[in-house]
Write a protein that holds these residues in place. Structure first.
Motif, PDB file in Angstrom:
ATOM      1  N   VAL A 165       1.478  14.979  -6.796  1.00 12.75           N
ATOM      2  CA  VAL A 165       1.887  14.600  -5.448  1.00 12.75           C
ATOM      3  C   VAL A 165       3.293  14.008  -5.490  1.00 12.75           C
ATOM      4  O   VAL A 165       4.232  14.516  -4.914  1.00 12.75           O
ATOM      5  CB  VAL A 165       0.889  13.608  -4.813  1.00 12.75           C
ATOM      6  N   ASN A 166       3.435  12.891  -6.187  1.00 14.39           N
ATOM      7  CA  ASN A 166       4.740  12.273  -6.447  1.00 14.39           C
ATOM      8  C   ASN A 166       4.703  11.721  -7.864  1.00 14.39           C
ATOM      9  O   ASN A 166       4.426  10.538  -8.073  1.00 14.39           O
ATOM     10  CB  ASN A 166       5.039  11.153  -5.443  1.00 14.39           C
ATOM     11  N   ASP A 167       4.921  12.578  -8.825  1.00 11.79           N
ATOM     12  CA  ASP A 167       4.826  12.168 -10.215  1.00 11.79           C
ATOM     13  C   ASP A 167       5.818  11.056 -10.536  1.00 11.79           C
ATOM     14  O   ASP A 167       6.935  11.028 -10.002  1.00 11.79           O
ATOM     15  CB  ASP A 167       5.091  13.357 -11.143  1.00 11.79           C
TER      16      ASP A 167
ATOM     17  N   GLN B 184       0.845  -1.191   0.000  1.00  8.28           N
ATOM     18  CA  GLN B 184       0.000   0.000   0.000  1.00  8.28           C
ATOM     19  C   GLN B 184       0.878   1.237   0.000  1.00  8.28           C
ATOM     20  O   GLN B 184       1.649   1.458   0.920  1.00  8.28           O
ATOM     21  CB  GLN B 184      -0.913   0.015   1.232  1.00  8.28           C
ATOM     22  N   GLY B 185       0.768   2.029  -1.051  1.00 10.87           N
ATOM     23  CA  GLY B 185       1.586   3.218  -1.164  1.00 10.87           C
ATOM     24  C   GLY B 185       1.081   4.345  -0.290  1.00 10.87           C
ATOM     25  O   GLY B 185      -0.085   4.733  -0.371  1.00 10.87           O
ATOM     26  N   THR B 186       1.963   4.858   0.566  1.00 11.14           N
ATOM     27  CA  THR B 186       1.666   6.018   1.402  1.00 11.14           C
ATOM     28  C   THR B 186       2.944   6.840   1.525  1.00 11.14           C
ATOM     29  O   THR B 186       4.008   6.437   1.044  1.00 11.14           O
ATOM     30  CB  THR B 186       1.214   5.607   2.821  1.00 11.14           C
ATOM     31  N   ALA B 187       2.844   7.964   2.205  1.00 16.17           N
ATOM     32  CA  ALA B 187       4.035   8.776   2.451  1.00 16.17           C
ATOM     33  C   ALA B 187       5.022   8.029   3.336  1.00 16.17           C
ATOM     34  O   ALA B 187       6.220   8.329   3.326  1.00 16.17           O
ATOM     35  CB  ALA B 187       3.640  10.100   3.092  1.00 16.17           C
ATOM     36  N   GLY B 188       4.544   7.038   4.095  1.00 17.97           N
ATOM     37  CA  GLY B 188       5.420   6.276   4.982  1.00 17.97           C
ATOM     38  C   GLY B 188       5.958   4.994   4.389  1.00 17.97           C
ATOM     39  O   GLY B 188       6.689   4.259   5.064  1.00 17.97           O
TER      40      GLY B 188
ATOM     41  N   ARG C 182       1.333   7.892  -4.358  1.00 15.73           N
ATOM     42  CA  ARG C 182       1.374   8.339  -2.969  1.00 15.73           C
ATOM     43  C   ARG C 182       2.748   8.079  -2.351  1.00 15.73           C
ATOM     44  O   ARG C 182       3.074   8.621  -1.293  1.00 15.73           O
ATOM     45  CB  ARG C 182       0.309   7.626  -2.141  1.00 15.73           C
ATOM     46  N   SER C 183       3.546   7.233  -2.978  1.00 13.53           N
ATOM     47  CA  SER C 183       4.867   6.896  -2.463  1.00 13.53           C
ATOM     48  C   SER C 183       5.892   7.913  -2.942  1.00 13.53           C
ATOM     49  O   SER C 183       5.748   8.510  -4.009  1.00 13.53           O
ATOM     50  CB  SER C 183       5.287   5.492  -2.922  1.00 13.53           C
ATOM     51  N   THR C 184       6.946   8.072  -2.175  1.00 12.26           N
ATOM     52  CA  THR C 184       7.987   9.024  -2.535  1.00 12.26           C
ATOM     53  C   THR C 184       8.795   8.515  -3.720  1.00 12.26           C
ATOM     54  O   THR C 184       8.763   7.333  -4.062  1.00 12.26           O
ATOM     55  CB  THR C 184       8.919   9.273  -1.337  1.00 12.26           C
ATOM     56  N   SER C 185       9.544   9.414  -4.332  1.00 16.58           N
ATOM     57  CA  SER C 185      10.260   9.083  -5.564  1.00 16.58           C
ATOM     58  C   SER C 185      11.308   7.999  -5.356  1.00 16.58           C
ATOM     59  O   SER C 185      11.519   7.159  -6.239  1.00 16.58           O
ATOM     60  CB  SER C 185      10.917  10.340  -6.143  1.00 16.58           C
ATOM     61  N   ASP C 186      11.982   7.966  -4.191  1.00 10.48           N
ATOM     62  CA  ASP C 186      12.999   6.935  -3.982  1.00 10.48           C
ATOM     63  C   ASP C 186      12.368   5.549  -3.869  1.00 10.48           C
ATOM     64  O   ASP C 186      12.970   4.550  -4.288  1.00 10.48           O
ATOM     65  CB  ASP C 186      13.839   7.243  -2.742  1.00 10.48           C
ATOM     66  N   VAL C 187      11.150   5.484  -3.329  1.00 13.13           N
ATOM     67  CA  VAL C 187      10.440   4.206  -3.273  1.00 13.13           C
ATOM     68  C   VAL C 187      10.009   3.787  -4.678  1.00 13.13           C
ATOM     69  O   VAL C 187      10.149   2.619  -5.068  1.00 13.13           O
ATOM     70  CB  VAL C 187       9.220   4.308  -2.339  1.00 13.13           C
ATOM     71  N   GLN C 188       9.494   4.729  -5.451  1.00  9.18           N
ATOM     72  CA  GLN C 188       9.116   4.424  -6.827  1.00  9.18           C
ATOM     73  C   GLN C 188      10.322   3.945  -7.629  1.00  9.18           C
ATOM     74  O   GLN C 188      10.220   3.006  -8.431  1.00  9.18           O
ATOM     75  CB  GLN C 188       8.509   5.656  -7.497  1.00  9.18           C
TER      76      GLN C 188
ATOM     77  N   THR D 141       8.370   2.600   2.592  1.00 11.10           N
ATOM     78  CA  THR D 141       9.816   2.636   2.405  1.00 11.10           C
ATOM     79  C   THR D 141      10.256   1.578   1.400  1.00 11.10           C
ATOM     80  O   THR D 141       9.456   0.719   0.988  1.00 11.10           O
ATOM     81  CB  THR D 141      10.549   2.399   3.733  1.00 11.10           C
ATOM     82  N   GLU D 142      11.530   1.621   1.055  1.00  5.18           N
ATOM     83  CA  GLU D 142      12.077   0.638   0.120  1.00  5.18           C
ATOM     84  C   GLU D 142      11.983  -0.770   0.683  1.00  5.18           C
ATOM     85  O   GLU D 142      11.855  -1.738  -0.070  1.00  5.18           O
ATOM     86  CB  GLU D 142      13.538   0.990  -0.189  1.00  5.18           C
ATOM     87  N   ASP D 143      12.020  -0.902   2.019  1.00 10.16           N
ATOM     88  CA  ASP D 143      11.892  -2.222   2.641  1.00 10.16           C
ATOM     89  C   ASP D 143      10.557  -2.871   2.309  1.00 10.16           C
ATOM     90  O   ASP D 143      10.461  -4.100   2.194  1.00 10.16           O
ATOM     91  CB  ASP D 143      12.018  -2.111   4.167  1.00 10.16           C
ATOM     92  N   HIS D 144       9.508  -2.045   2.169  1.00 10.66           N
ATOM     93  CA  HIS D 144       8.182  -2.596   1.856  1.00 10.66           C
ATOM     94  C   HIS D 144       8.156  -3.203   0.455  1.00 10.66           C
ATOM     95  O   HIS D 144       7.293  -4.044   0.157  1.00 10.66           O
ATOM     96  CB  HIS D 144       7.118  -1.501   1.963  1.00 10.66           C
ATOM     97  N   ILE D 145       9.057  -2.766  -0.415  1.00  8.50           N
ATOM     98  CA  ILE D 145       9.097  -3.278  -1.784  1.00  8.50           C
ATOM     99  C   ILE D 145      10.090  -4.430  -1.923  1.00  8.50           C
ATOM    100  O   ILE D 145       9.855  -5.362  -2.694  1.00  8.50           O
ATOM    101  CB  ILE D 145       9.477  -2.145  -2.766  1.00  8.50           C
ATOM    102  N   LYS D 146      11.173  -4.364  -1.156  1.00  4.64           N
ATOM    103  CA  LYS D 146      12.222  -5.376  -1.303  1.00  4.64           C
ATOM    104  C   LYS D 146      12.202  -6.372  -0.147  1.00  4.64           C
ATOM    105  O   LYS D 146      11.622  -7.444  -0.258  1.00  4.64           O
ATOM    106  CB  LYS D 146      13.579  -4.688  -1.425  1.00  4.64           C
ATOM    107  N   TYR D 147      12.831  -6.045   0.955  1.00  2.00           N
ATOM    108  CA  TYR D 147      12.916  -6.988   2.067  1.00  2.00           C
ATOM    109  C   TYR D 147      13.318  -6.239   3.328  1.00  2.00           C
ATOM    110  O   TYR D 147      13.800  -5.107   3.292  1.00  2.00           O
ATOM    111  CB  TYR D 147      13.942  -8.083   1.773  1.00  2.00           C
ATOM    112  N   SER D 148      13.124  -6.902   4.465  1.00  3.72           N
ATOM    113  CA  SER D 148      13.612  -6.405   5.746  1.00  3.72           C
ATOM    114  C   SER D 148      14.182  -7.607   6.495  1.00  3.72           C
ATOM    115  O   SER D 148      14.310  -8.698   5.944  1.00  3.72           O
ATOM    116  CB  SER D 148      12.486  -5.722   6.528  1.00  3.72           C
ATOM    117  N   TRP D 149      14.510  -7.405   7.784  1.00 11.33           N
ATOM    118  CA  TRP D 149      15.186  -8.465   8.533  1.00 11.33           C
ATOM    119  C   TRP D 149      14.459  -8.768   9.834  1.00 11.33           C
ATOM    120  O   TRP D 149      13.918  -7.872  10.486  1.00 11.33           O
ATOM    121  CB  TRP D 149      16.635  -8.075   8.846  1.00 11.33           C
TER     122      TRP D 149
END
Length: 373
Positions: free
Chosen positions: A212-214, A110-114, A161-167, A116-124
């Motif tokens: 918003v975040n083109d 779910q894309g929001t301002a919060g 809704r996600s920031t450019s670095d997440v996109q 992060t890249e972890d939501h797209i790739k992975y975390s620990w």
């Protein structure tokens, strides 16, 4: 299903999907559970010319070309971006497509301002990392990575809704079809997660969020765009509202009739308000609501539940008007003034000319506005 507040499409329509899979002898791309033709049938419903032994009810109402282009895109190596106004059925179409193709529509970011890249790739898993160090076992894959590993469909809701670095993190996934894990040892290839055939991404974007975040031009090139317009055809809109209303009544086990005359009043009211918004000179003269089909369903759902729990278990024009005002009046006093102008300028003359349920609808709307003012 009775234990679930909202069952995903692959569970809700499991029996139908099983049957379609059992009779499907058409070629299937990659690891698809159904062929493109059967995916279209599942979404749009069957016709007599399809030659099936049973009828498949439509679940999404819209132009066939939108669905076919979406299916063709998912069979290619490009991502699919469904873009349109709020309430046009983008997310529902994405869910149906994922359910038909992969039998799993729940791999969602779910894309929001919060986000992060972890939501797209992975975390620990921190406790496992402390105990045993970083490894594939201690890695928590994102829904997108899980879709890559299983060759299924991943979904990304509200991409803009996600920031450019997440996109930007999606660019390499859609291009190279793998995710690098630099924390892991490169021996044995454990530091790279490759996508299996059948993997794709369905993203949705709200056209009202433009600016918003083109999306970057690089990311745009990796998506095929399918624009979903607002449904303005009264017949199609009536089918959608009726379909969703029947689902609501079944889910809540409510025995309550929705008179066709009241459905016509609801459809006409939204058509009038849309026409007023199109002719408005400024945003202050428009309702904040998108006046989508989804919002019509929300108005009718509110009226039905109110009638069932607090009324005489009978839907009335007064209750419908109260729900319409309560649902659409989000700004005060701007939206209330617009609705009041509509009631006096359109509904009042119509109630005098046509009679029927319109006078009661007018009274209900006036009372609701007076309560909120």
């Amino acid at each position: 299903m009775s234990d679930l507040l909202r069952a995903p499409a692959e569970i809700k329509y499991a029996e139908e999907l099983d049957w379609l899979e059992s009779v499907d002898d058409n070629p299937k791309p990659f690891s698809w559970r159904l062929s493109p033709k059967m995916v279209r049938l599942f979404v749009l419903g069957s016709e007599r010319s399809d030659g099936l032994d049973r009828e498949i009810a439509p679940k999404w109402f819209g132009d066939r070309s939108f669905v076919e282009r979406s299916i063709v895109t998912l069979a290619s190596d490009r991502g699919l971006l469904l873009i349109g106004d709020p309430g046009t059925g983008k997310s529902w179409l994405a869910e149906l497509l994922a359910a038909a193709i992969s039998r799993n529509s729940t791999q969602v970011v779910q894309g929001t301002a919060g986000t992060t890249e972890d939501h797209i790739k992975y975390s620990w898993n921190v406790s496992m990392v402390i105990a045993k160090g970083q490894s594939r076992e201690s890695m928590i894959p994102s829904p997108i990575m899980t879709a890559m590993e299983t060759g299924t469909i991943g979904r990304f809701e509200e991409l803009t809704r996600s920031t450019s670095d997440v996109q930007d993190a999606l660019i390499s996934i859609l291009s190279e079809k793998y995710i690098s894990v630099p924390e892991l040892d490169s021996d044995g290839g454990e530091n790279i997660v490759f996508a299996k055939p059948g993997f794709s991404i369905i993203a949705t974007a709200n056209s009202r969020d433009r600016g918003v975040n083109d999306l970057s031009s690089a990311l745009k090139r990796r998506f095929n765009f399918v624009r979903i317009p607002v449904v303005t055809n009264k017949k199609s809109e009536a089918e959608i509202v009726r379909f969703r209303t029947e689902e609501l009544l079944r889910r809540h086990q409510i025995e309550l009739d929705v008179p066709p005359t009241l459905l016509d009043v609801l459809l006409q009211s939204f058509a009038d308000l849309r026409a007023s918004a199109e002719s408005a000179a400024s945003d202050d003269e428009k309702l904040e609501s998108a006046l989508s089909t989804a919002e019509q369903i929300g108005v009718l759902e509110d009226a039905i539940l109110h009638s069932n729990f607090f009324g005489a278990r009978e839907l009335t024009a007064r209750t419908l008007a109260s729900s319409l005002v309560g649902s659409l009046a989000r700004r005060s006093p701007e939206d209330l003034a617009i609705l009041n102008k509509y009631l006096h300028g359109v509904v009042e003359p119509r109630s005098k000319d046509k009679g029927g349920v319109w006078p009661e609808f007018l009274d209900g709307g006036r009372d609701a506005i007076a309560t909120l003012s």
